[in-house]
Write an enzyme that holds these catalytic residues in place. Structure first.
Site, PDB file in Angstrom:
ATOM      1  N   HIS A  61       0.786  -1.237   0.000  1.00  0.00           N
ATOM      2  CA  HIS A  61       0.000   0.000   0.000  1.00  0.00           C
ATOM      3  C   HIS A  61       0.807   1.270   0.000  1.00  0.00           C
ATOM      4  CE1 HIS A  61      -4.273  -1.044   0.473  1.00  0.00           C
ATOM      5  NE2 HIS A  61      -3.790  -2.189   0.910  1.00  0.00           N
ATOM      6  N   LYS A 100      -9.251  14.100   4.023  1.00  0.00           N
ATOM      7  CA  LYS A 100      -8.387  12.927   4.041  1.00  0.00           C
ATOM      8  C   LYS A 100      -7.539  13.027   5.287  1.00  0.00           C
ATOM      9  CE  LYS A 100      -6.780  14.200  -0.049  1.00  0.00           C
ATOM     10  NZ  LYS A 100      -6.768  12.944  -0.789  1.00  0.00           N
ATOM     11  N   ARG A 101      -6.764  11.985   5.635  1.00  0.00           N
ATOM     12  CA  ARG A 101      -5.887  12.099   6.781  1.00  0.00           C
ATOM     13  C   ARG A 101      -4.919  13.268   6.592  1.00  0.00           C
ATOM     14  NH1 ARG A 101      -5.962   8.166  10.976  1.00  0.00           N
ATOM     15  NH2 ARG A 101      -4.132   9.279  11.726  1.00  0.00           N
ATOM     16  N   LYS A 156       0.375  14.743   1.706  1.00  0.00           N
ATOM     17  CA  LYS A 156      -0.917  15.046   1.087  1.00  0.00           C
ATOM     18  C   LYS A 156      -1.092  16.560   0.854  1.00  0.00           C
ATOM     19  CE  LYS A 156      -3.362  10.961   2.957  1.00  0.00           C
ATOM     20  NZ  LYS A 156      -4.081  10.336   1.819  1.00  0.00           N
ATOM     21  N   THR A 193      -8.342   6.900  -2.730  1.00  0.00           N
ATOM     22  CA  THR A 193      -9.680   6.440  -3.091  1.00  0.00           C
ATOM     23  C   THR A 193     -10.674   7.585  -2.906  1.00  0.00           C
ATOM     24  OG1 THR A 193      -9.863   5.548  -0.844  1.00  0.00           O
ATOM     25  CG2 THR A 193      -9.395   3.978  -2.619  1.00  0.00           C
ATOM     26  N   LYS A 198     -14.249   8.785  -5.080  1.00  0.00           N
ATOM     27  CA  LYS A 198     -15.573   9.111  -4.536  1.00  0.00           C
ATOM     28  C   LYS A 198     -16.069  10.445  -5.106  1.00  0.00           C
ATOM     29  CE  LYS A 198     -13.981   7.081  -0.225  1.00  0.00           C
ATOM     30  NZ  LYS A 198     -13.337   7.438   1.058  1.00  0.00           N
TER      31      LYS A 198
END
Ligand SMILES: *Cc1c(COP(=O)(O)O)cnc(C)c1O
Length: 812
Positions: free
Chosen positions: A352, A540-541, A546, A648, A652
Site C-alpha cells: 500500500h 483525508k488524513r 498530502k 480512493t 468518490k
C-alpha cells in the site's frame, strides 16, 4: 418477513413495542433504530445461513481478506439498500412519523481503521458479497476505534471512540468458536517418528472470541462474513494465580488490552509491542478459524490452497506466513518444503505504500521473545532464502543483504510478505510501476511473475446510491439502471453530456446536496454558507505528503490579494477541510491549527467574507464523508507526485461529479487517462521531476521565497500577521519549508497550483462548460468502482468465480 410497506409497518410496530417495552407515543429515535436494526439483522440471518450452506456444499475456494483495519462506517442504510428494501422502509417509517436519515444517525460509525487502507477493505467486502464471491473479512474487534476528533480553540483534541457503548446490532458473538492464541513461553522439542517436533511451553494464553458481522450483497441474497476477533482471558478464575484474586484481575486486564484500541497512525510505522501482539493475534486466530472451516471438507492439508486463499492487506498480517508454516509443520506433520509450497500457494499480498516511514520492520529480539517458535521459522526462512539468493547471484553479497528478511537485527515484513506470497500487487498503475522499477526492484527481478497491478476502487453502492440518492434517481431517469450492477455502464451518460435538460438536473442535484451540507455546517459552526460559492473540498488524513499546507497557503494568498485589491474579481469559494492527525504528529497538528486560524481570519474580515470562507469540519469519518462528497464542486488531490499510492477519496468525488484539481500521482494518473484536460485540472511536478530533485538536488525553497513576492508574503505571515492570532506563530511550518528545504515541494508547486485554481474560478462561471465536465466525470467513474477491482483480484490473484446463492443466482 415483510414483503410490502403495510406488512413492514405492522411488523415494525410490534417489534418496536416488544423491543423497547414502551408504548408507541413514548418511544425515542434510539428505540426506533434498535428495533429496525434488530428486525433487519434477523432478515439477514436467513440469507446468511443459506449462503454459508451454499459455500460448504459448493466446496469452492474461499477468500479470507486479512486486515488490521476495516473502516466500515454505518451499516443500516447500506444493508437496507443491498436488501432492496430501502425505499419501502423509508416510506413506511415516514408514514409512522420518522425520517430514516435521522434514524441512521443513531448508529455508531464503526471506525475500525485509519483511512484509505481500512476503507478499501470495507469497499472490497461490499463488492465481494455483491458479486457473489465467497470472500470474507478477518479483523480485530477493537473496543475503541479511531479516536473522535474535537476542535477546541483551533487545536485537535482526541477523545476515545467507545463505539460499542450502545451495543452493536449487527454483530453476533460466537462464543463456541473461540480459539486460543499463545504468546511468550519457550520452545521445546522432542523426537517423534524420526523427526523433531516443536512445542511452545509456559506461554501466556489468550482467548480470541469471534464476533461475526454479516456482509450483505446487493440484491443477490448473498451474505458473507466479517469475522472480528476480541481478546478475552483464557484462565478459569477459580484456579491458579496462587489463589490471589488480584493477580487474576491484573492478568485479565493485560489480556484484554490486546484488542483494546486501534493504533491511530496512518502511513506511519510504530514498533510497539502491543501492536505486534495485535498483529499476531489476528493472524493466529484467523488461521485457526480458516483451518477449522477447511477441515469440514475432510480433505488432506496439502489441498489447502485449492480451497483457501488468504490475502494480506499491507504487511500488517504478514505473520500468517510463518504462523501457517508453524501449524503445518508442528501440528499437521508436514516437512519444510511441502509446508512452504502450501503457504506460498495460499497467500497473496497487497503493498500500500512506498513511504519509507510506513514500511514495517520489527526488532528481531521482540519477535524472539514474544513469539519464539515463529521467530525460529523466520530465521530458518531467512537462512534458506539468503542461501538460494547466493546461488542465483553468486558473489553478490550486497544484493543478498539488501533482500534479506532479517538484516541488522530487524525483520523486514515486506520482504517476508513478498517471499511468502504467490502474488504481490500495487494499488494503482503508477504505484505498481514504482514498486517494480525502484522500491522492490530486486524482488521484481527475482519473481517477475508475482508482481501485478490492481487499481483501487470504491463501492458505488455506498458512495453513489446511498450517499447521493438524488443523483441515483437522475441517472435512473436518464440511462436506466444497468449501471447499478455493472458500474461501467455509467458511461451511457456520455450520450447526454450536451443535453441541456440533463445538465439542469445535474446542477439541481448538486445544489440540493450543497444546501444540505450548508445546513450541516450551520448547525455545527453557526455559520451561513453560500451554496452559490464553489465548494472546494480537501478531506483525508492529515499528512505532510498530502499537502493540505499547499491548499492553506493558497487561501492565505487569495486573502492577501483581496486585501491588496478589494475589486478583485474572484468567484466566491467555500473551502472545506476534514482531517485527523495522528496524535503524536506535531507538524500535522500545527497545520490543523493554521487552517483554523485562516478560517477565523477570512470568515470574519468584512472585505473577504463574501468571497472566501473556510471551514474545518471536525471528526472526519465515513459518515461525514457521505455528507461532504456529494456536495463538492472541486476535489483536492494534491499530493507530491510519487507519494500517494492510489487514493480512493479522489474516486468518490469523481463519481459524484466533482472536478479534480490534482497532481499526476496515484490513481489520479488513470483518472487523467480517462478524463483528459477537459475533465480535470492537472498541475505540479511530475514524478520524474521529483525523483530528479531527490537524486541530483538542485531544489531551493529559499530561492522561490526570494524570487516570488506572493510566496514570501505568505511565508512571512506564518510568523506574524493576520493569521497569527494571540501571538501564535507557525515557526515549525516556516522552518520545514525554508530551513529544511521543503521536502514535499509545496513552494515549487505553488505558482502552478494557484494558476490551476484561477482557471477553476473562471470555468465555474461557465455553468454549461462546468456541468459538461461534471457529467464527464460521473460517466467515466465506473472504471473506479470496486466491482471492477474485485473482479480482477478474483480472476488474476485468487482464481475464484461467483457462487450462486439462494434463489437469485448471481450469474454475470
Ligand atoms: C475514502 C476515505 C479515506 C481515504 O481518502 P484519501 O483521499 O484517498 O486519502 C479516508 N478516510 C475516510 C473516512 C474515507 O472515507
Amino acid at each position: 418477513m415483510f414483503t410490502d410497506k403495510e406488512k413492514f409497518k405492522i411488523e415494525f410496530k410490534q417489534r418496536l413495542i416488544g423491543n423497547s417495552g414502551r408504548q408507541m407515543h413514548e418511544v425515542s429515535e434510539d428505540d426506533v433504530y434498535a428495533a429496525l436494526g434488530s428486525m433487519i439483522r434477523e432478515r439477514i440471518g436467513q440469507d446468511w445461513a443459506a449462503t454459508n450452506r451454499a459455500y460448504t456444499e459448493h466446496g469452492e475456494r474461499q477468500v479470507y481478506y486479512f486486515s488490521m483495519e476495516f473502516l466500515m462506517g454505518r451499516l443500516l442504510g447500506n444493508n437496507l439498500l443491498n436488501l432492496g428494501v430501502l425505499e419501502l422502509v423509508r416510506e413506511g417509517l415516514g408514514e409512522l412519523g420518522w425520517d430514516l436519515e435521522d434514524i441512521e444517525e443513531y448508529e455508531a460509525d464503526a471506525g475500525l481503521g485509519n483511512g484509505g487502507l481500512g476503507r478499501l477493505a470495507a469497499c472490497f467486502l461490499d463488492s465481494l458479497a455483491s458479486l457473489g464471491y465467497s470472500g470474507h473479512g478477518n479483523g480485530i474487534r477493537y473496543r475503541y476505534g479511531l479516536f473522535e476528533q474535537k476542535i477546541i480553540d483551533g487545536h485537535q483534541v482526541e477523545l476515545p471512540d467507545y463505539w460499542l457503548q450502545k451495543g452493536n446490532v449487527w454483530e453476533v458473538r460466537r462464543g463456541d468458536k473461540k480459539v486460543n492464541v499463545r504468546f511468550w513461553g519457550n520452545v521445546e522439542s522432542h523426537e517423534q517418528n524420526g523427526r523433531l517436533v516443536y512445542e511452545t511451553k509456559n506461554g501466556e494464553d489468550v482467548w480470541a472470541v469471534p464476533y461475526d458481522v454479516p456482509i450483505v450483497g446487493y440484491e443477490n441474497s448473498a451474505v458473507n462474513t466479517l469475522r472480528l476477533w476480541s481478546a478475552e482471558s483464557a484462565a478459569d478464575p477459580t484456579r491458579g494465580f496462587g489463589g490471589n484474586y488480584y493477580n487474576f484481575l491484573d492478568y485479565k486486564r493485560s489480556v484484554e488490552t490486546v484488542s483494546e484500541f486501534l493504533y491511530p497512525d496512518d502511513s506511519q510505522y510504530e514498533g510497539k509491542l502491543l501492536r505486534l501482539k495485535q498483529e499476531y493475534f489476528l493472524c493466529s486466530a484467523g488461521l485457526q478459524s480458516v483451518l477449522r472451516t477447511f477441515d469440514k471438507l475432510r480433505l488432506p492439508h496439502d489441498r489447502l490452497a485449492d480451497k483457501v486463499a488468504i490475502h494480506i492487506n499491507d504487511t500488517h498480517p504478514t505473520l500468517v506466513i510463518p504462523e501457517l508454516m508453524r501449524i503445518l509443520m508442528d501440528e499437521k506433520g508436514f516437512g519444510w518444503e511441502d509446508a512452504w509450497s502450501i503457504v506460498t500457494r495460499t497467500v497473496s499480498y497487497t503493498n500500500h505504500t512506498i513511504l519509507s516511514e510506513a514500511l514495517e520492520t520489527w526488532p528481531e529480539q521482540m519477535i524472539r521473545e514474544l513469539l519464539p517458535r515463529v521467530h525460529m521459522i523466520i530465521e530458518e526462512l531467512n537462512k534458506r532464502f539468503c542461501a538460494s539468493l547466493l546461488e542465483q547471484y553468486p558473489g553478490d553479497q550486497e544484493r543478498v543483504s539488501r533482500m534479506a528478511i532479517i538484516e541488522g537485527g530487524q525483520i523486514k515484513m515486506a520482504h517476508l510478505a513478498i517471499h511468502g506470497s504467490h502474488s504481490i500487487n500495487g494499488v494503482a498503475a503508477l504505484h505498481t510501476d514504482i514498486l517494480k522499477k525502484r522500491e522492490m526492484k530486486d524482488f521484481y527481478e527475482l519473481y517477475p511473475e508475482r508482481f501485478n497491478n490492481k487499481t483501487n476502487g470504491i463501492t458505488h453502492r455506498r458512495w453513489l446510491m446511498h450517499a447521493n440518492p438524488e443523483l441515483e434517481n437522475l441517472l435512473e431517469e436518464t440511462i436506466g439502471s444497468a449501471w447499478k450492477k455493472q458500474p461501467d455502464q455509467l458511461n451511457e451518460l456520455l450520450k447526454h453530456t450536451g443535453d441541456a435538460v440533463v445538465q439542469e438536473k445535474i446542477r439541481s442535484v448538486k445544489r440540493k446536496n450543497k444546501e444540505r451540507l450548508a445546513a450541516y455546517i450551520h448547525k455545527k459552526h453557526g455559520a451561513t454558507v453560500d451554496p452559490n460559492s464553489i465548494f472546494d473540498v480537501q478531506v483525508k488524513r492529515l499528512h505532510a505528503y498530502k499537502r493540505q499546507l499547499l491548499n492553506a497557503l493558497h487561501i492565505m494568498d487569495l486573502y492577501n490579494r483581496i486585501k491588496e485589491n478589494p475589486a478583485l474579481d474572484l468567484t466566491p469559494r467555500t473551502f472545506i477541510f476534514g482531517a485527523k492527525a495522528a496524535p503524536g504528529y506535531y507538524m500535522a497538528k500545527q497545520i490543523i491549527k493554521l487552517i483554523n486560524n485562516i478560517a477565523d481570519t477570512v470568515n470574519n474580515d468584512p472585505q473577504t467574507k463574501d468571497l472566501l470562507n473556510v471551514f474545518f469540519l471536525e471528526n472526519y469519518s465515513v459518515s461525514l464523508a457521505e455528507k461532504i462528497v456529494p456536495a463538492a464542486d472541486v476535489s483536492e488531490q494534491i499530493s507530491t507526485a510519487g507519494k500517494e499510492a492510489s487514493g480512493t477519496g479522489n474516486m468518490k468525488f469523481m463519481m459524484n461529479g466533482a472536478l479534480t484539481i490534482g497532481t499526476l500521482d496515484g490513481a489520479n494518473v488513470e483518472m487523467y487517462e480517462s478524463l483528459g484536460d477537459e475533465g480535470m485540472y492537472l498541475f505540479g511536478l511530475r514524478i520524474e521531476e521529483v525523483e530528479q530533485y531527490y537524486r541530483e538536488g538542485g531544489y531551493s525553497a529559499q530561492g522561490i521565497y526570494n524570487s516570488d513576492d506572493r510566496v514570501k508574503k505568505v511565508l512571512d505571515q506564518l510568523i506574524q500577521g493576520p493569521f497569527c492570532q494571540n501571538g501564535q506563530s507557525f515557526d515549525s511550518i516556516y522552518h520545514s519549508l525554508l530551513s529544511h528545504n521543503d521536502e514535499y515541494f509545496v513552494l515549487r508547486d505553488f505558482a502552478d497550483y494557484a494558476q490551476a485554481q484561477e482557471q477553476i474560478g473562471i470555468d465555474y462561471r461557465n455553468t454549461k462548460l462546468w456541468t459538461e465536465k461534471a457529467i464527464l466525470n460521473i460517466a467515466k467513474s465506473g472504471r473506479f468502482a470496486g466491482d471492477r477491482t474485485i473482479g480482477e483480484y478474483a480472476s488474476d490473484i485468487w482464481g475464484i468465480k461467483p457462487v450462486g446463492v439462494g434463489s437469485r443466482l448471481t450469474t454475470r
